[in-house]
Scaffold this motif. Sequence first.
Motif, PDB file in Angstrom:
ATOM      1  N   PHE A   1      -1.451  -4.639 -12.700  1.00 50.77           N
ATOM      2  CA  PHE A   1      -1.772  -4.621 -11.277  1.00 50.77           C
ATOM      3  C   PHE A   1      -2.603  -3.388 -10.935  1.00 50.77           C
TER       4      PHE A   1
ATOM      5  N   SER B   1      -2.955   7.160 -11.895  1.00 55.78           N
ATOM      6  CA  SER B   1      -3.561   7.251 -10.558  1.00 55.78           C
ATOM      7  C   SER B   1      -4.883   7.992 -10.681  1.00 55.78           C
TER       8      SER B   1
ATOM      9  N   TYR C   1      -0.770  -0.276 -12.527  1.00 57.55           N
ATOM     10  CA  TYR C   1       0.627  -0.481 -12.896  1.00 57.55           C
ATOM     11  C   TYR C   1       0.674  -1.640 -13.870  1.00 57.55           C
TER      12      TYR C   1
ATOM     13  N   GLU D   1      -2.771  11.572 -12.130  1.00 57.58           N
ATOM     14  CA  GLU D   1      -1.513  11.572 -12.865  1.00 57.58           C
ATOM     15  C   GLU D   1      -1.506  10.384 -13.813  1.00 57.58           C
TER      16      GLU D   1
ATOM     17  N   PHE E   1      -1.750  -3.956  -3.295  1.00 61.51           N
ATOM     18  CA  PHE E   1      -1.841  -4.436  -4.663  1.00 61.51           C
ATOM     19  C   PHE E   1      -2.799  -5.607  -4.783  1.00 61.51           C
ATOM     20  N   GLY E   2      -3.471  -5.685  -5.926  1.00 61.02           N
ATOM     21  CA  GLY E   2      -4.234  -6.868  -6.265  1.00 61.02           C
ATOM     22  C   GLY E   2      -3.328  -7.944  -6.835  1.00 61.02           C
TER      23      GLY E   2
ATOM     24  N   PHE F   1       4.399   2.450 -13.481  1.00 59.30           N
ATOM     25  CA  PHE F   1       3.184   3.185 -13.175  1.00 59.30           C
ATOM     26  C   PHE F   1       2.450   3.554 -14.464  1.00 59.30           C
TER      27      PHE F   1
ATOM     28  N   ARG G   1      -5.143   2.825  -1.964  1.00 59.58           N
ATOM     29  CA  ARG G   1      -4.680   3.231  -0.638  1.00 59.58           C
ATOM     30  C   ARG G   1      -5.711   4.136   0.019  1.00 59.58           C
TER      31      ARG G   1
ATOM     32  N   VAL H   1      -1.670  10.433   3.584  1.00 63.12           N
ATOM     33  CA  VAL H   1      -0.584  10.388   2.601  1.00 63.12           C
ATOM     34  C   VAL H   1       0.424   9.306   2.928  1.00 63.12           C
ATOM     35  N   TYR H   2       0.518   8.926   4.216  1.00 68.96           N
ATOM     36  CA  TYR H   2       1.511   7.919   4.566  1.00 68.96           C
ATOM     37  C   TYR H   2       1.012   6.505   4.343  1.00 68.96           C
ATOM     38  N   ASN H   3      -0.253   6.356   3.972  1.00 71.23           N
ATOM     39  CA  ASN H   3      -0.793   5.005   3.789  1.00 71.23           C
ATOM     40  C   ASN H   3      -0.129   4.290   2.624  1.00 71.23           C
ATOM     41  N   GLU H   4       0.068   3.004   2.803  1.00 72.91           N
ATOM     42  CA  GLU H   4       0.695   2.213   1.748  1.00 72.91           C
ATOM     43  C   GLU H   4      -0.326   1.852   0.673  1.00 72.91           C
ATOM     44  N   GLN H   5       0.197   1.510  -0.489  1.00 71.46           N
ATOM     45  CA  GLN H   5      -0.644   1.003  -1.569  1.00 71.46           C
ATOM     46  C   GLN H   5      -0.735  -0.515  -1.442  1.00 71.46           C
TER      47      GLN H   5
ATOM     48  N   TYR I   1      -4.878   3.004  -8.454  1.00 72.42           N
ATOM     49  CA  TYR I   1      -3.736   3.012  -9.364  1.00 72.42           C
ATOM     50  C   TYR I   1      -3.781   1.798 -10.280  1.00 72.42           C
TER      51      TYR I   1
END
Lengths: 114, 117
Positions: free
Chosen positions: A91, A48, A35, A56, A105-106, A45, A95, A99-103, A33
Amino acid sequence: EPEVTQTPSHQVTQMGQEVILRCVPISNHLYFYWYRQILGQKVEFLVSFYNNEISEKSEIFDDQFSVERPDGSNFTLKIRSTKLEDSAMYFCASRGLAVYNEQFFGPGTRLTVL
Amino acid sequence: AQTVTQSQPEMSVQEAETVTLSCTYDTSESDYYLFWYKQPPSRQMILVIRQEAYKQQNATENRFSVNFQKAAKSFSLKISDSQLGDAAMYFCAYRSAVTYNTDKLIFGTGTRLQVFP
Protein backbone atom coordinates in the motif's frame (compact mmCIF):
# COMPACT_ATOMS: atom_id res chain seq x y z
CA GLU A 1 -12.55 13.57 -4.59
CA PRO A 2 -8.77 13.22 -4.93
CA GLU A 3 -7.38 9.76 -4.31
CA VAL A 4 -4.14 7.84 -4.24
CA THR A 5 -3.74 5.48 -7.19
CA GLN A 6 -1.45 2.48 -7.57
CA THR A 7 -0.35 0.41 -10.53
CA PRO A 8 -0.38 -2.41 -11.28
CA SER A 9 -3.16 -3.89 -9.18
CA HIS A 10 -1.50 -7.29 -9.36
CA GLN A 11 2.07 -8.17 -10.26
CA VAL A 12 3.40 -11.68 -10.66
CA THR A 13 7.16 -12.13 -10.85
CA GLN A 14 9.81 -14.79 -10.61
CA MET A 15 12.08 -14.96 -7.59
CA GLY A 16 15.20 -12.89 -8.16
CA GLN A 17 13.54 -10.47 -10.56
CA GLU A 18 13.26 -6.75 -10.02
CA VAL A 19 9.85 -5.16 -9.62
CA ILE A 20 8.74 -1.55 -9.50
CA LEU A 21 5.47 -0.66 -7.85
CA ARG A 22 4.03 2.69 -8.78
CA CYS A 23 1.93 5.15 -6.85
CA VAL A 24 0.46 8.54 -7.68
CA PRO A 25 -0.16 10.38 -4.40
CA ILE A 26 -2.74 13.10 -3.98
CA SER A 27 -1.38 16.12 -5.81
CA ASN A 28 -0.82 18.60 -2.96
CA HIS A 29 0.47 16.02 -0.50
CA LEU A 30 4.06 16.16 0.66
CA TYR A 31 4.55 13.05 2.77
CA PHE A 32 4.59 9.62 1.19
CA TYR A 33 4.62 6.13 2.63
CA TRP A 34 4.82 2.49 1.70
CA TYR A 35 3.27 -0.23 3.84
CA ARG A 36 2.93 -3.91 3.21
CA GLN A 37 0.52 -6.58 4.37
CA ILE A 38 1.40 -10.24 4.09
CA LEU A 39 -1.77 -12.25 3.59
CA GLY A 40 -3.65 -12.68 6.85
CA GLN A 41 -1.28 -10.48 8.81
CA LYS A 42 -1.26 -6.89 9.97
CA VAL A 43 -0.21 -3.89 7.94
CA GLU A 44 3.47 -3.04 8.46
CA PHE A 45 5.28 0.21 7.82
CA LEU A 46 8.12 0.09 5.30
CA VAL A 47 9.28 3.64 4.62
CA SER A 48 8.31 7.29 4.73
CA PHE A 49 9.53 9.91 2.29
CA TYR A 50 9.56 13.69 2.47
CA ASN A 51 11.40 16.42 0.60
CA ASN A 52 12.95 13.90 -1.77
CA GLU A 53 14.54 11.80 0.89
CA ILE A 54 13.69 8.94 3.21
CA SER A 55 12.44 10.17 6.59
CA GLU A 56 12.26 6.81 8.25
CA LYS A 57 12.50 3.17 7.29
CA SER A 58 11.70 -0.04 9.08
CA GLU A 59 13.88 -3.10 9.56
CA ILE A 60 12.03 -4.71 6.67
CA PHE A 61 13.27 -2.01 4.30
CA ASP A 62 16.71 -3.45 3.62
CA ASP A 63 19.12 -2.84 0.76
CA GLN A 64 16.83 -4.72 -1.63
CA PHE A 65 14.29 -1.93 -1.38
CA SER A 66 14.47 1.60 -2.69
CA VAL A 67 12.03 4.45 -3.21
CA GLU A 68 12.02 7.28 -5.65
CA ARG A 69 9.93 10.22 -6.73
CA PRO A 70 11.18 10.39 -10.30
CA ASP A 71 9.01 13.10 -11.80
CA GLY A 72 7.20 15.03 -9.10
CA SER A 73 4.01 13.02 -9.37
CA ASN A 74 4.90 9.33 -9.17
CA PHE A 75 6.27 7.63 -6.08
CA THR A 76 7.83 4.25 -6.70
CA LEU A 77 8.94 1.29 -4.63
CA LYS A 78 11.59 -0.92 -6.20
CA ILE A 79 12.51 -4.38 -5.02
CA ARG A 80 15.78 -5.33 -6.66
CA SER A 81 15.81 -9.09 -6.26
CA THR A 82 12.49 -10.43 -5.10
CA LYS A 83 12.19 -13.26 -2.61
CA LEU A 84 9.25 -15.55 -1.97
CA GLU A 85 8.62 -13.77 1.32
CA ASP A 86 8.13 -10.45 -0.50
CA SER A 87 4.74 -11.73 -1.64
CA ALA A 88 2.29 -9.33 -0.04
CA MET A 89 -0.08 -6.47 -0.63
CA TYR A 90 1.81 -3.20 -0.90
CA PHE A 91 0.00 0.00 0.00
CA CYS A 92 1.07 3.50 -0.83
CA ALA A 93 -0.18 6.39 1.30
CA SER A 94 0.21 10.14 1.31
CA ARG A 95 -0.70 13.05 3.54
CA GLY A 96 -0.69 16.80 3.51
CA LEU A 97 1.66 19.17 5.27
CA ALA A 98 -0.04 19.62 8.63
CA VAL A 99 0.99 17.08 11.24
CA TYR A 100 -2.62 16.31 12.09
CA ASN A 101 -3.48 15.36 8.52
CA GLU A 102 -4.51 11.78 7.96
CA GLN A 103 -2.79 9.38 5.61
CA PHE A 104 -4.81 8.43 2.56
CA PHE A 105 -4.20 4.96 1.25
CA GLY A 106 -4.17 3.68 -2.30
CA PRO A 107 -5.96 0.47 -3.31
CA GLY A 108 -2.77 -1.57 -3.07
CA THR A 109 -0.69 -3.73 -5.39
CA ARG A 110 -0.75 -7.46 -4.84
CA LEU A 111 2.75 -8.81 -5.44
CA THR A 112 3.12 -12.54 -6.02
CA VAL A 113 6.64 -13.95 -6.17
CA LEU A 114 6.91 -17.44 -7.65
CA ALA B 1 8.31 1.48 21.18
CA GLN B 2 4.59 1.84 20.66
CA THR B 3 2.39 -1.20 20.27
CA VAL B 4 -1.24 -1.72 19.35
CA THR B 5 -3.19 -4.77 20.47
CA GLN B 6 -6.51 -6.02 19.17
CA SER B 7 -7.53 -9.01 21.23
CA GLN B 8 -10.58 -10.02 19.21
CA PRO B 9 -9.59 -11.81 15.99
CA GLU B 10 -13.24 -12.16 14.97
CA MET B 11 -16.54 -10.63 15.96
CA SER B 12 -20.03 -11.05 14.64
CA VAL B 13 -23.18 -8.97 14.89
CA GLN B 14 -26.74 -9.14 13.69
CA GLU B 15 -27.85 -6.52 11.22
CA ALA B 16 -29.21 -3.39 12.97
CA GLU B 17 -27.52 -4.34 16.23
CA THR B 18 -24.55 -2.68 17.92
CA VAL B 19 -21.06 -4.11 18.19
CA THR B 20 -17.91 -2.88 19.95
CA LEU B 21 -14.40 -3.68 18.77
CA SER B 22 -11.60 -3.41 21.31
CA CYS B 23 -8.15 -1.88 20.98
CA THR B 24 -5.46 -1.17 23.53
CA TYR B 25 -2.15 0.49 22.93
CA ASP B 26 1.05 1.20 24.73
CA THR B 27 3.03 4.43 24.50
CA SER B 28 5.04 6.78 26.64
CA GLU B 29 4.01 9.76 24.54
CA SER B 30 1.33 12.17 25.66
CA ASP B 31 0.37 13.48 22.23
CA TYR B 32 -0.72 11.11 19.50
CA TYR B 33 -3.51 10.12 17.15
CA LEU B 34 -5.56 6.98 17.07
CA PHE B 35 -7.42 5.65 14.06
CA TRP B 36 -9.76 2.92 13.02
CA TYR B 37 -9.37 1.71 9.44
CA LYS B 38 -11.75 -0.58 7.60
CA GLN B 39 -10.46 -3.07 5.06
CA PRO B 40 -13.26 -4.69 3.02
CA PRO B 41 -12.60 -7.72 0.78
CA SER B 42 -11.27 -5.35 -1.88
CA ARG B 43 -8.42 -4.78 0.63
CA GLN B 44 -8.46 -1.01 0.26
CA MET B 45 -7.73 0.72 3.58
CA ILE B 46 -10.49 3.17 4.43
CA LEU B 47 -10.34 5.57 7.35
CA VAL B 48 -13.38 5.17 9.59
CA ILE B 49 -12.65 7.52 12.46
CA ARG B 50 -9.79 9.32 14.18
CA GLN B 51 -9.17 10.59 17.69
CA GLU B 52 -6.67 13.17 18.88
CA ALA B 53 -5.25 12.23 22.27
CA TYR B 54 -5.48 15.78 23.60
CA LYS B 55 -9.24 15.80 23.04
CA GLN B 56 -11.31 14.41 25.87
CA GLN B 57 -14.44 14.23 23.76
CA ASN B 58 -14.93 10.93 21.98
CA ALA B 59 -15.01 11.14 18.19
CA THR B 60 -18.15 10.20 16.29
CA GLU B 61 -18.85 9.72 12.60
CA ASN B 62 -22.47 8.87 11.90
CA ARG B 63 -22.97 5.27 13.14
CA PHE B 64 -19.36 4.98 14.28
CA SER B 65 -18.12 6.23 17.62
CA VAL B 66 -15.17 5.57 19.85
CA ASN B 67 -14.67 5.17 23.56
CA PHE B 68 -11.27 6.71 24.22
CA GLN B 69 -9.87 6.07 27.68
CA LYS B 70 -6.46 7.74 27.74
CA ALA B 71 -5.42 6.63 31.21
CA ALA B 72 -6.32 3.03 30.43
CA LYS B 73 -4.82 3.33 26.92
CA SER B 74 -7.97 1.94 25.43
CA PHE B 75 -9.64 2.92 22.15
CA SER B 76 -12.72 0.91 21.27
CA LEU B 77 -14.93 1.33 18.21
CA LYS B 78 -18.69 1.11 18.48
CA ILE B 79 -20.73 0.46 15.37
CA SER B 80 -24.43 1.18 15.82
CA ASP B 81 -27.22 -0.06 13.56
CA SER B 82 -24.83 -2.47 11.86
CA GLN B 83 -25.24 -2.94 8.13
CA LEU B 84 -24.17 -5.75 5.83
CA GLY B 85 -21.67 -3.36 4.25
CA ASP B 86 -19.88 -3.02 7.58
CA ALA B 87 -18.51 -6.54 7.21
CA ALA B 88 -14.75 -6.12 6.89
CA MET B 89 -11.45 -6.32 8.68
CA TYR B 90 -11.02 -3.45 11.12
CA PHE B 91 -7.60 -2.21 12.11
CA CYS B 92 -6.76 0.05 15.02
CA ALA B 93 -3.73 2.27 14.42
CA TYR B 94 -1.53 4.65 16.36
CA ARG B 95 0.49 7.62 15.16
CA SER B 96 2.76 9.93 17.07
CA ALA B 97 1.82 13.61 17.00
CA VAL B 98 5.29 14.83 17.88
CA THR B 99 6.44 16.56 14.71
CA TYR B 100 10.11 15.67 14.94
CA ASN B 101 9.29 12.09 15.71
CA THR B 102 8.05 9.37 13.47
CA ASP B 103 4.69 9.77 11.77
CA LYS B 104 4.29 6.17 10.64
CA LEU B 105 1.11 4.32 11.44
CA ILE B 106 1.43 1.37 13.81
CA PHE B 107 -1.34 -1.11 13.24
CA GLY B 108 -2.93 -3.79 15.38
CA THR B 109 -3.54 -7.29 14.06
CA GLY B 110 -7.11 -6.55 13.10
CA THR B 111 -10.60 -7.79 13.95
CA ARG B 112 -12.69 -9.47 11.31
CA LEU B 113 -16.31 -8.36 11.64
CA GLN B 114 -19.11 -10.48 10.23
CA VAL B 115 -22.59 -9.05 9.90
CA PHE B 116 -25.51 -11.48 9.71
CA PRO B 117 -28.89 -10.58 8.23
